[in-house]
Design a protein around this motif. Structure first.
Motif, PDB file in Angstrom:
ATOM      1  N   UNK A  64       0.838  -1.201   0.000  1.00 30.61           N
ATOM      2  CA  UNK A  64       0.000   0.000   0.000  1.00 30.61           C
ATOM      3  C   UNK A  64       0.869   1.245   0.000  1.00 30.61           C
ATOM      4  N   UNK A  65       0.652   2.100  -1.002  1.00 27.84           N
ATOM      5  CA  UNK A  65       1.281   3.411  -1.120  1.00 27.84           C
ATOM      6  C   UNK A  65       0.244   4.439  -0.706  1.00 27.84           C
ATOM      7  N   UNK A  66       0.588   5.289   0.253  1.00 31.26           N
ATOM      8  CA  UNK A  66      -0.387   6.229   0.803  1.00 31.26           C
ATOM      9  C   UNK A  66       0.221   7.615   0.895  1.00 31.26           C
ATOM     10  N   UNK A  67      -0.491   8.626   0.329  1.00 28.02           N
ATOM     11  CA  UNK A  67      -0.061  10.015   0.418  1.00 28.02           C
ATOM     12  C   UNK A  67      -1.264  10.915   0.203  1.00 28.02           C
ATOM     13  N   UNK A  68      -1.066  12.213   0.343  1.00 28.33           N
ATOM     14  CA  UNK A  68      -2.147  13.179   0.119  1.00 28.33           C
ATOM     15  C   UNK A  68      -2.562  13.228  -1.347  1.00 28.33           C
ATOM     16  N   UNK A  69      -1.675  12.803  -2.260  1.00 29.82           N
ATOM     17  CA  UNK A  69      -1.996  12.872  -3.686  1.00 29.82           C
ATOM     18  C   UNK A  69      -2.690  11.619  -4.200  1.00 29.82           C
ATOM     19  N   UNK A  70      -2.825  10.589  -3.347  1.00 25.11           N
ATOM     20  CA  UNK A  70      -3.538   9.394  -3.761  1.00 25.11           C
ATOM     21  C   UNK A  70      -3.019   8.142  -3.082  1.00 25.11           C
ATOM     22  N   UNK A  71      -3.626   7.023  -3.425  1.00 26.85           N
ATOM     23  CA  UNK A  71      -3.244   5.735  -2.843  1.00 26.85           C
ATOM     24  C   UNK A  71      -3.186   4.662  -3.924  1.00 26.85           C
ATOM     25  N   UNK A  72      -2.333   3.671  -3.679  1.00 27.65           N
ATOM     26  CA  UNK A  72      -2.302   2.449  -4.473  1.00 27.65           C
ATOM     27  C   UNK A  72      -2.346   1.287  -3.494  1.00 27.65           C
ATOM     28  N   UNK A  73      -3.298   0.381  -3.683  1.00 28.37           N
ATOM     29  CA  UNK A  73      -3.402  -0.799  -2.831  1.00 28.37           C
ATOM     30  C   UNK A  73      -3.360  -2.044  -3.708  1.00 28.37           C
ATOM     31  N   UNK A  74      -2.468  -2.973  -3.377  1.00 28.87           N
ATOM     32  CA  UNK A  74      -2.371  -4.233  -4.115  1.00 28.87           C
ATOM     33  C   UNK A  74      -2.327  -5.385  -3.122  1.00 28.87           C
ATOM     34  N   UNK A  75      -2.993  -6.469  -3.465  1.00 27.93           N
ATOM     35  CA  UNK A  75      -2.961  -7.671  -2.636  1.00 27.93           C
ATOM     36  C   UNK A  75      -2.751  -8.893  -3.524  1.00 27.93           C
ATOM     37  N   UNK A  76      -2.072  -9.885  -2.976  1.00 24.83           N
ATOM     38  CA  UNK A  76      -1.857 -11.142  -3.685  1.00 24.83           C
ATOM     39  C   UNK A  76      -2.118 -12.296  -2.734  1.00 24.83           C
ATOM     40  N   UNK A  77      -3.034 -13.181  -3.126  1.00 22.33           N
ATOM     41  CA  UNK A  77      -3.220 -14.439  -2.408  1.00 22.33           C
ATOM     42  C   UNK A  77      -2.351 -15.480  -3.101  1.00 22.33           C
ATOM     43  N   UNK A  78      -1.542 -16.215  -2.330  1.00 18.39           N
ATOM     44  CA  UNK A  78      -0.568 -17.120  -2.937  1.00 18.39           C
ATOM     45  C   UNK A  78      -0.433 -18.401  -2.141  1.00 18.39           C
ATOM     46  N   UNK A  89       0.958 -17.811  -7.402  1.00 18.95           N
ATOM     47  CA  UNK A  89      -0.123 -16.848  -7.165  1.00 18.95           C
ATOM     48  C   UNK A  89      -1.487 -17.452  -7.435  1.00 18.95           C
ATOM     49  N   UNK A  90      -2.477 -17.026  -6.655  1.00 18.36           N
ATOM     50  CA  UNK A  90      -3.850 -17.498  -6.813  1.00 18.36           C
ATOM     51  C   UNK A  90      -4.798 -16.381  -7.239  1.00 18.36           C
ATOM     52  N   UNK A  91      -4.650 -15.208  -6.608  1.00 19.17           N
ATOM     53  CA  UNK A  91      -5.575 -14.101  -6.893  1.00 19.17           C
ATOM     54  C   UNK A  91      -4.877 -12.773  -6.587  1.00 19.17           C
ATOM     55  N   UNK A  92      -4.918 -11.863  -7.540  1.00 22.15           N
ATOM     56  CA  UNK A  92      -4.237 -10.574  -7.411  1.00 22.15           C
ATOM     57  C   UNK A  92      -5.240  -9.446  -7.643  1.00 22.15           C
ATOM     58  N   UNK A  93      -5.183  -8.417  -6.774  1.00 21.56           N
ATOM     59  CA  UNK A  93      -6.053  -7.247  -6.898  1.00 21.56           C
ATOM     60  C   UNK A  93      -5.218  -5.976  -6.876  1.00 21.56           C
ATOM     61  N   UNK A  94      -5.628  -5.008  -7.698  1.00 18.05           N
ATOM     62  CA  UNK A  94      -4.949  -3.716  -7.782  1.00 18.05           C
ATOM     63  C   UNK A  94      -6.006  -2.621  -7.758  1.00 18.05           C
ATOM     64  N   UNK A  95      -5.759  -1.585  -6.956  1.00 18.06           N
ATOM     65  CA  UNK A  95      -6.687  -0.445  -6.895  1.00 18.06           C
ATOM     66  C   UNK A  95      -5.882   0.839  -6.740  1.00 18.06           C
ATOM     67  N   UNK A  96      -6.086   1.771  -7.677  1.00 19.35           N
ATOM     68  CA  UNK A  96      -5.430   3.078  -7.616  1.00 19.35           C
ATOM     69  C   UNK A  96      -6.482   4.166  -7.540  1.00 19.35           C
ATOM     70  N   UNK A  97      -6.291   5.072  -6.578  1.00 17.79           N
ATOM     71  CA  UNK A  97      -7.201   6.203  -6.405  1.00 17.79           C
ATOM     72  C   UNK A  97      -6.359   7.477  -6.334  1.00 17.79           C
ATOM     73  N   UNK A  98      -6.740   8.461  -7.139  1.00 19.01           N
ATOM     74  CA  UNK A  98      -5.920   9.658  -7.265  1.00 19.01           C
ATOM     75  C   UNK A  98      -4.733   9.359  -8.159  1.00 19.01           C
TER      76      UNK A  98
END
Length: 241
Positions: A64-78, A89-98
Motif C-alpha cells: 500500500x502506497x499512501x499520500x495526500x496525492x492518492x493511494x495504491x493498494x495491491x494484494x496477492x493471495x498465494x 499466485x492465486x488471486x491478485x487485486x490492484x486499486x489506484x485512487x488519485x
C-alpha cells in the motif's frame, strides 16, 4: 506495473518491484509488517508491505502506497510449495485512487487449466500461463528465496495487463548502510530493463533474509529514494542495536 502525470509514479512501481519479504531457505515464509518513508515534491509518503498467513501454506501479501496525492493498494493471495520452495499466485487485486486516473485490476489464476482471467476496468479476457508465472507481488517472495539459495541473476515472467512481462534483476555487490534499524550489511540489486533511461536499485539486508532497507530510482537527472522506517517479523519488531 499505465503512467500518469506525476513523475514520481515510476518510483511507486519500483517499490512494488522490490518491496520486501522475509523467508528462510527450506522453511515456509515468515509473516512480516514493514513500513517505508519518503518525501516527494513536499508530500510525505508511506509505503506498507505486509505478509499474513491465511491458511496452511497460503499467504496474503499487501502493498500500500499512501499520500495526500492518492493511494495504491495491491494484494496477492498465494500458495507456498514446501517441496519445490516456490510460490504460486492465486488471486491478485490492484486499486489506484488519485495519482491521475483511477484504475482497478483483478487477476484469477487457474493452475489446472494453466490460464489467468484478467478483469481490468470492466474488461475481461483470458491468457495462457506457465507453471513459473508470478503476479506483480507474489514474485517478491520467490526473489527472496532465490537469493537465499545463492542465485545472482533472476528472470521472472509476470502476468500484467493481459501480457507476460519479463522482470530481470542482477546483484552488484555488498554495501553497509546506516538505517533507522541500525547499521546493515546489504546486497545491492539492480533491476535491468531495455529502457536505460530509468535505473532502479535496491539494498537488501543479508542478515535479515534480504529485507529491503533502501530503494532508489534514477531517471532524467532526477533521483528518488525510499528508506525503511520500521519492520517486524512474526510479530517481533526489528529494533536498532
Amino acid at each position: 506495473m499505465t503512467s500518469f502525470r506525476f513523475s514520481a509514479y515510476p518510483l511507486i512501481l519500483a517499490c512494488l518491484l522490490f518491496a520486501s519479504s522475509i523467508v528462510t531457505a527450506a522453511d515456509a515464509p515468515k509473516t512480516f509488517d514493514n513500513q517505508y518513508k519518503a518525501k516527494l515534491y513536499g508530500f510525505n509518503i508511506t509505503v506498507t508491505n505486509r505478509l499474513t498467513k491465511s491458511a496452511d501454506n497460503q499467504y496474503d501479501l499487501l502493498f500500500k502506497f499512501d499520500s495526500m496525492i492518492g493511494t495504491i493498494t495491491e494484494t496477492s493471495q498465494m500458495q507456498w510449495d514446501p517441496v519445490k520452495q516456490t510460490i504460486k499466485p492465486l488471486h491478485y487485486l490492484y486499486k489506484r485512487r488519485g495519482l491521475g486516473k483511477d484504475r482497478d485490476a483483478d487477476l484469477s489464476f487457474d493452475w489446472e487449466k494453466k490460464t489467468v482471467i484478467n478483469k481490468v476496468q470492466q474488461t475481461n479476457w483470458q491468457m495462457d500461463i506457465t507453471q513459473k508465472v508470478q503476479d506483480k507481488l507474489s514474485y517478491q517472495i520467490q526473489l527472496q528465496q532465490d537469493l537465499l539459495n545463492g542465485q545472482k541473476n533472476f528472470n521472472y515472467q509476470i502476468a500484467d495487463g493481459g501480457h507476460l512481462k519479463e522482470y530481470k534483476f542482477v546483484t552488484l555487490g555488498e554495501e553497509i548502510l546506516e538505517t533507522p534499524l541500525g547499521k546493515v550489511n546489504t546486497i545491492k540489486v539492480k533491476r535491468s530493463r531495455d529502457n536505460d533511461k530509468r535505473v532502479t536499485y535496491a539494498w537488501l539486508a543479508k542478515d535479515w533474509n534480504y529485507l529491503l532497507v533502501r530503494l532508489q530510482q534514477e531517471e532524467k537527472g532526477s533521483q528518488y529514494t525510499i528508506h525503511i522506517h520500521k519492520a517486524s517479523v512474526d510479530g517481533k519488531a526489528i529494533e536498532k542495536f
